[in-house]
Design an enzyme around this catalytic site. Structure first.
Site, PDB file in Angstrom:
ATOM      1  N   ARG A   1      -5.787  20.970 -13.945  1.00 25.07           N
ATOM      2  CA  ARG A   1      -4.239  20.603 -14.161  1.00 25.07           C
ATOM      3  C   ARG A   1      -3.828  20.430 -15.488  1.00 25.07           C
ATOM      4  O   ARG A   1      -2.833  20.166 -16.638  1.00 25.07           O
ATOM      5  CB  ARG A   1      -3.962  19.242 -13.562  1.00 25.07           C
ATOM      6  CG  ARG A   1      -2.955  18.652 -13.643  1.00 25.07           C
ATOM      7  CD  ARG A   1      -2.456  17.354 -12.919  1.00 25.07           C
ATOM      8  NE  ARG A   1      -1.472  16.578 -13.080  1.00 25.07           N
ATOM      9  CZ  ARG A   1      -0.878  16.235 -11.732  1.00 25.07           C
ATOM     10  NH1 ARG A   1      -0.754  15.966 -10.593  1.00 25.07           N
ATOM     11  NH2 ARG A   1       0.366  15.247 -11.882  1.00 25.07           N
TER      12      ARG A   1
ATOM     13  N   HIS B   1       7.571  12.155 -27.925  1.00 20.10           N
ATOM     14  CA  HIS B   1       6.400  12.981 -27.797  1.00 20.10           C
ATOM     15  C   HIS B   1       6.655  14.179 -27.882  1.00 20.10           C
ATOM     16  O   HIS B   1       5.775  15.426 -28.306  1.00 20.10           O
ATOM     17  CB  HIS B   1       6.620  12.466 -26.148  1.00 20.10           C
ATOM     18  CG  HIS B   1       4.779  13.012 -25.292  1.00 20.10           C
ATOM     19  ND1 HIS B   1       3.866  12.951 -25.900  1.00 20.10           N
ATOM     20  CD2 HIS B   1       5.254  14.127 -24.600  1.00 20.10           C
ATOM     21  CE1 HIS B   1       3.038  14.105 -24.980  1.00 20.10           C
ATOM     22  NE2 HIS B   1       4.025  14.669 -24.664  1.00 20.10           N
TER      23      HIS B   1
ATOM     24  N   HIS C   1      -1.489  19.073 -27.061  1.00 23.79           N
ATOM     25  CA  HIS C   1      -1.178  17.212 -26.600  1.00 23.79           C
ATOM     26  C   HIS C   1      -2.852  17.028 -27.397  1.00 23.79           C
ATOM     27  O   HIS C   1      -2.764  16.263 -27.484  1.00 23.79           O
ATOM     28  CB  HIS C   1      -1.441  17.300 -25.158  1.00 23.79           C
ATOM     29  CG  HIS C   1      -0.114  17.599 -24.548  1.00 23.79           C
ATOM     30  ND1 HIS C   1       0.438  18.488 -24.603  1.00 23.79           N
ATOM     31  CD2 HIS C   1       1.034  16.264 -23.944  1.00 23.79           C
ATOM     32  CE1 HIS C   1       1.566  18.481 -23.348  1.00 23.79           C
ATOM     33  NE2 HIS C   1       2.347  17.142 -23.531  1.00 23.79           N
TER      34      HIS C   1
ATOM     35  N   LYS D   1       2.083  11.092 -11.467  1.00 20.57           N
ATOM     36  CA  LYS D   1       1.695  10.448 -11.907  1.00 20.57           C
ATOM     37  C   LYS D   1       1.918   9.157 -12.159  1.00 20.57           C
ATOM     38  O   LYS D   1       3.751   9.197 -12.458  1.00 20.57           O
ATOM     39  CB  LYS D   1       0.747  10.817 -12.964  1.00 20.57           C
ATOM     40  CG  LYS D   1      -0.173  12.038 -13.465  1.00 20.57           C
ATOM     41  CD  LYS D   1      -0.326  12.144 -15.078  1.00 20.57           C
ATOM     42  CE  LYS D   1      -1.842  12.827 -14.797  1.00 20.57           C
ATOM     43  NZ  LYS D   1      -2.529  13.813 -16.215  1.00 20.57           N
TER      44      LYS D   1
ATOM     45  N   ASN E   1      -2.261  20.522 -20.538  1.00 15.89           N
ATOM     46  CA  ASN E   1      -2.300  19.303 -21.474  1.00 15.89           C
ATOM     47  C   ASN E   1      -2.006  20.499 -23.543  1.00 15.89           C
ATOM     48  O   ASN E   1      -2.501  19.965 -24.411  1.00 15.89           O
ATOM     49  CB  ASN E   1      -3.342  18.461 -21.647  1.00 15.89           C
ATOM     50  CG  ASN E   1      -3.640  17.647 -20.963  1.00 15.89           C
ATOM     51  OD1 ASN E   1      -2.015  16.988 -21.287  1.00 15.89           O
ATOM     52  ND2 ASN E   1      -4.375  16.932 -20.305  1.00 15.89           N
TER      53      ASN E   1
ATOM     54  N   HIS F   1      -1.390  14.429 -29.204  1.00 12.99           N
ATOM     55  CA  HIS F   1      -1.553  12.436 -29.544  1.00 12.99           C
ATOM     56  C   HIS F   1      -2.155  12.198 -30.108  1.00 12.99           C
ATOM     57  O   HIS F   1      -1.928  11.405 -31.100  1.00 12.99           O
ATOM     58  CB  HIS F   1      -2.924  12.889 -28.433  1.00 12.99           C
ATOM     59  CG  HIS F   1      -2.303  13.023 -26.575  1.00 12.99           C
ATOM     60  ND1 HIS F   1      -3.273  13.230 -25.214  1.00 12.99           N
ATOM     61  CD2 HIS F   1      -0.912  12.362 -26.283  1.00 12.99           C
ATOM     62  CE1 HIS F   1      -2.342  13.394 -24.964  1.00 12.99           C
ATOM     63  NE2 HIS F   1      -1.275  12.976 -24.925  1.00 12.99           N
TER      64      HIS F   1
ATOM     65  N   LYS G   1       5.568  23.371 -12.892  1.00 12.55           N
ATOM     66  CA  LYS G   1       4.606  22.490 -12.688  1.00 12.55           C
ATOM     67  C   LYS G   1       4.058  22.158 -11.780  1.00 12.55           C
ATOM     68  O   LYS G   1       2.916  21.923 -11.092  1.00 12.55           O
ATOM     69  CB  LYS G   1       5.793  21.232 -13.463  1.00 12.55           C
ATOM     70  CG  LYS G   1       4.195  19.921 -13.447  1.00 12.55           C
ATOM     71  CD  LYS G   1       4.512  18.850 -14.387  1.00 12.55           C
ATOM     72  CE  LYS G   1       3.553  17.397 -13.922  1.00 12.55           C
ATOM     73  NZ  LYS G   1       4.109  16.382 -15.199  1.00 12.55           N
TER      74      LYS G   1
ATOM     75  N   ARG H   1       1.103  -1.795   0.162  1.00 16.63           N
ATOM     76  CA  ARG H   1      -0.162  -0.191   0.153  1.00 16.63           C
ATOM     77  C   ARG H   1       0.728   1.754  -0.037  1.00 16.63           C
ATOM     78  O   ARG H   1       0.527   2.198   0.278  1.00 16.63           O
ATOM     79  CB  ARG H   1      -0.931  -0.296   1.112  1.00 16.63           C
ATOM     80  CG  ARG H   1      -1.821  -1.123   1.370  1.00 16.63           C
ATOM     81  CD  ARG H   1      -2.903  -0.928   2.166  1.00 16.63           C
ATOM     82  NE  ARG H   1      -3.816  -2.102   2.338  1.00 16.63           N
ATOM     83  CZ  ARG H   1      -3.484  -3.378   3.034  1.00 16.63           C
ATOM     84  NH1 ARG H   1      -2.338  -3.155   3.731  1.00 16.63           N
ATOM     85  NH2 ARG H   1      -3.973  -4.271   3.544  1.00 16.63           N
TER      86      ARG H   1
ATOM     87  N   GLU I   1      -6.494  15.924 -10.850  1.00 15.60           N
ATOM     88  CA  GLU I   1      -6.493  16.313 -12.226  1.00 15.60           C
ATOM     89  C   GLU I   1      -8.062  16.722 -11.782  1.00 15.60           C
ATOM     90  O   GLU I   1      -9.178  15.997 -12.104  1.00 15.60           O
ATOM     91  CB  GLU I   1      -6.836  14.603 -12.829  1.00 15.60           C
ATOM     92  CG  GLU I   1      -5.593  15.450 -13.818  1.00 15.60           C
ATOM     93  CD  GLU I   1      -5.211  14.299 -14.802  1.00 15.60           C
ATOM     94  OE1 GLU I   1      -5.669  13.374 -15.285  1.00 15.60           O
ATOM     95  OE2 GLU I   1      -4.240  14.845 -15.454  1.00 15.60           O
TER      96      GLU I   1
ATOM     97  N   GLU J   1       8.475  20.520 -24.036  1.00 12.17           N
ATOM     98  CA  GLU J   1       7.746  21.081 -22.772  1.00 12.17           C
ATOM     99  C   GLU J   1       8.146  22.013 -21.932  1.00 12.17           C
ATOM    100  O   GLU J   1       6.717  22.757 -21.624  1.00 12.17           O
ATOM    101  CB  GLU J   1       7.609  19.747 -21.895  1.00 12.17           C
ATOM    102  CG  GLU J   1       6.884  18.090 -22.904  1.00 12.17           C
ATOM    103  CD  GLU J   1       5.770  18.189 -22.659  1.00 12.17           C
ATOM    104  OE1 GLU J   1       4.788  18.631 -22.242  1.00 12.17           O
ATOM    105  OE2 GLU J   1       4.648  17.321 -23.103  1.00 12.17           O
TER     106      GLU J   1
END
Lengths: 364, 364
Positions: free
Chosen positions: A244, A268, A251, A145, A248, A255, A229, A123, A239, A187
């Site tokens: 947040r 990317h 993005h 993340k 993106n 994507h 960030k 955990r 999020e 980025e």
């Protein structure tokens, strides 16, 4: 040599990001401060950079840690249940306990995978991020993340698990191929556009120093990117508020470029670079900004040899269809993060499909 | 019919536990309040109780939810990566998004497994716990522990993921076998011993009503148990301060009884019952309490036909060895949660092995 610290303030989950250049010996003391009682460390490393893991392990051992190492094949395919199970097995075999530190040495793939193992063993184990690519230094190593891929989607299986600390040594970038380094800069530029006009101007003024990887300039842009960030993550850790989502920017386009280009076409950051130009042109079209802001982004990206438009051979229809599958899409409406001025963006769901289509047609 | 509400105050992760009897129709309204925007629900149910899932699904559908169901084979073996992957696959196939509610209908196995799937899909889905066993109503459905087993250990893989809400309908207990019902009462009695002398006295005074499953009495003891667990979880959500360890009263012994008895010998609550008596006798031996407190526990447990001593054929040495492997053990010292008076326990690491050994020898 100047070492910088960026705090990430998340209450009981707060942590510190250290940014230095060639200060390998500083790692263990920094880790010790973050996890005082830890005496075991599982070092998870990308197969391409064993020398960085050697350095990390040697330092941790000198500071009294017992270490074990797991080497992960390079590439996105390693964000799998198979590699995750392998990490679980090594931890269980040791056996690890809640004081065992997981150390992720590599780029986004290693951070996401090792981070998810740390999130889900007993955990939650403490996690030290040691990003070795520019992209992971300024993006994935900060913010909590973690996750793996599922046949149905990237990062579909995952958890929020904030690291106990992030150790960034820009010397690790010495082994990074030029194309990957430049890709990471997309980025960095993004942070300027969405949050900080002065930072964008700094990037314009120091593009040559950055491109030749001047240590002071790199530390500065990495630290400022992490700071920006962190400010976003602090306000929307999981999020939930939508804030947040501004990360993106570019993005939604990126994507679909990555998908249609397929594996190996674009990195990317390259997709993000072209995506930002498209989003900026969309903002122009919507009357939100003047052409000059798009032009500044285009010029800056071009100085780092980053693409500023999708490839002309890519068909438009599947890209539009892909945008409707974007996770930002709600109730069948396309949603884009668009700039309203340099240093500020907004989530807009009032962009007609025809506008997005026109951008793709004239851009390529 | 009186419906009770127990709040669990965990800041942004706060939630409410509803306790009613035979109020199946109340579920959807309660769930709607907890997750206003959700319109899909994955119902995960124990194979032994499809009728409860029928009821839950019907109600959710009537309130506008699209539902899907996954049936999980009964038993501990389902807390596996295989069943976890199956849930991930169903969620990904749908596809679920962050508003998709995961509903766990069953006992601890279902709650742990479905909860872990909810914790790890798309970095966290809302979770509605619908416990159908007494043990899960008063213990595992509250507090956010989720996980699966690993060949090396129970619950080794897992995460803290608080539910969005807990719906307890004591009518679900109607299908619960007597032995499982009585086993759950051991944990109820535990709350009295560790935190609430008045509650212990209530259990003594109402043992007959409880044993015949009088709805008012059951709602009351379930609600009080949840309240007491919530107080502990609120103060130590992630098992960091050590407070949450008091919930393990009787469990150092119980775990070795479960291990040595092997699968099918004793239910968890039965092992806890005998474990509490052993721990209480150990407290006597250490001069912490008088014999009367042990006697009161023994008498109350016996009224529910719960074991009050380990089986005489169990050998002592492997049980002692097992205690050293307990997760509470630190630096090679045995650690026990021991009562100092009715309604209060303490974590003690000053108990000599000989004392524990003597308890096991004279108890069995």
């Amino acid at each position: 040599m100047a070492s910088l610290r960026v705090p990430v303030n998340l209450g009981p989950r707060s942590y510190s990001i250290a940014i230095s250049s060639g200060d390998a010996d500083g790692l263990a003391a920094f880790a010790r401060q973050a996890v005082p009682k830890s005496n075991r460390a599982l070092v998870v490393v990308d197969a391409a950079i064993p020398q960085h893991a050697d350095l990390v392990e040697r330092n941790l051992q000198a500071a009294g840690w017992q270490t074990r190492r797991v080497t992960i094949p390079s590439g996105e395919a390693s964000k799998s249940t198979a590699e995750l199970s392998r990490l679980w097995d090594v931890l269980a075999d040791w056996p690890a306990d809640r004081k065992t530190l997981v150390v992720a040495v590599g780029g986004g793939v290693i951070g996401d995978l090792a981070g998810f193992a740390a999130a889900t063993y007993a955990r939650g184990l403490p996690l030290l991020m040691v990003p070795t690519t520019l992209l992971s230094m300024v993006d994935s190593s900060v913010g909590g993340k973690t996750g793996i891929n599922h046949p149905s989607g990237k990062n579909l299986i995952g958890a929020f698990h904030q690291p106990a600390a992030v150790w960034i040594d820009t010397a690790f970038l010495d082994t990074l191929p030029e194309r990957e380094f430049l890709s990471g800069l997309a980025e960095v530029i993004k942070y300027g556009v969405i949050l900080d006009a002065d930072f964008f101007a700094y990037l314009e003024a120091h593009a040559d120093a950055i491109r030749r990887r001047d240590a002071d300039a790199i530390r500065r842009i990495v630290a400022r990117s992490c700071e920006l960030k962190a400010v976003v993550v602090e306000q929307d850790e999981r999020e939930e508020t939508g804030l947040r989502a501004i990360l993106n920017y570019g993005h939604t386009f990126a994507h679909v470029f990555e998908t249609i280009g397929g594996y190996g076409a674009w990195l990317h950051g390259e997709a993000v670079a072209a995506g930002m130009v498209c989003a900026s042109r969309l903002a122009e079209k919507q009357g939100l900004i003047s052409a000059e802001l798009t032009e500044r982004q285009r010029r800056l990206l071009a100085r780092f040899d980053l693409p500023i438009a999708p490839k002309s051979e890519w068909p438009i229809d599947p890209m539009i269809a892909g945008m409707y599958r974007d996770k930002k899409t709600e109730l069948g409406r396309l949603r884009f993060i668009l700039p309203t001025k340099l240093g500020h963006v907004e989530l807009r769901d009032d962009v007609p499909e025809t506008a997005a289509r026109e951008i793709l047609q004239t851009a390529s």
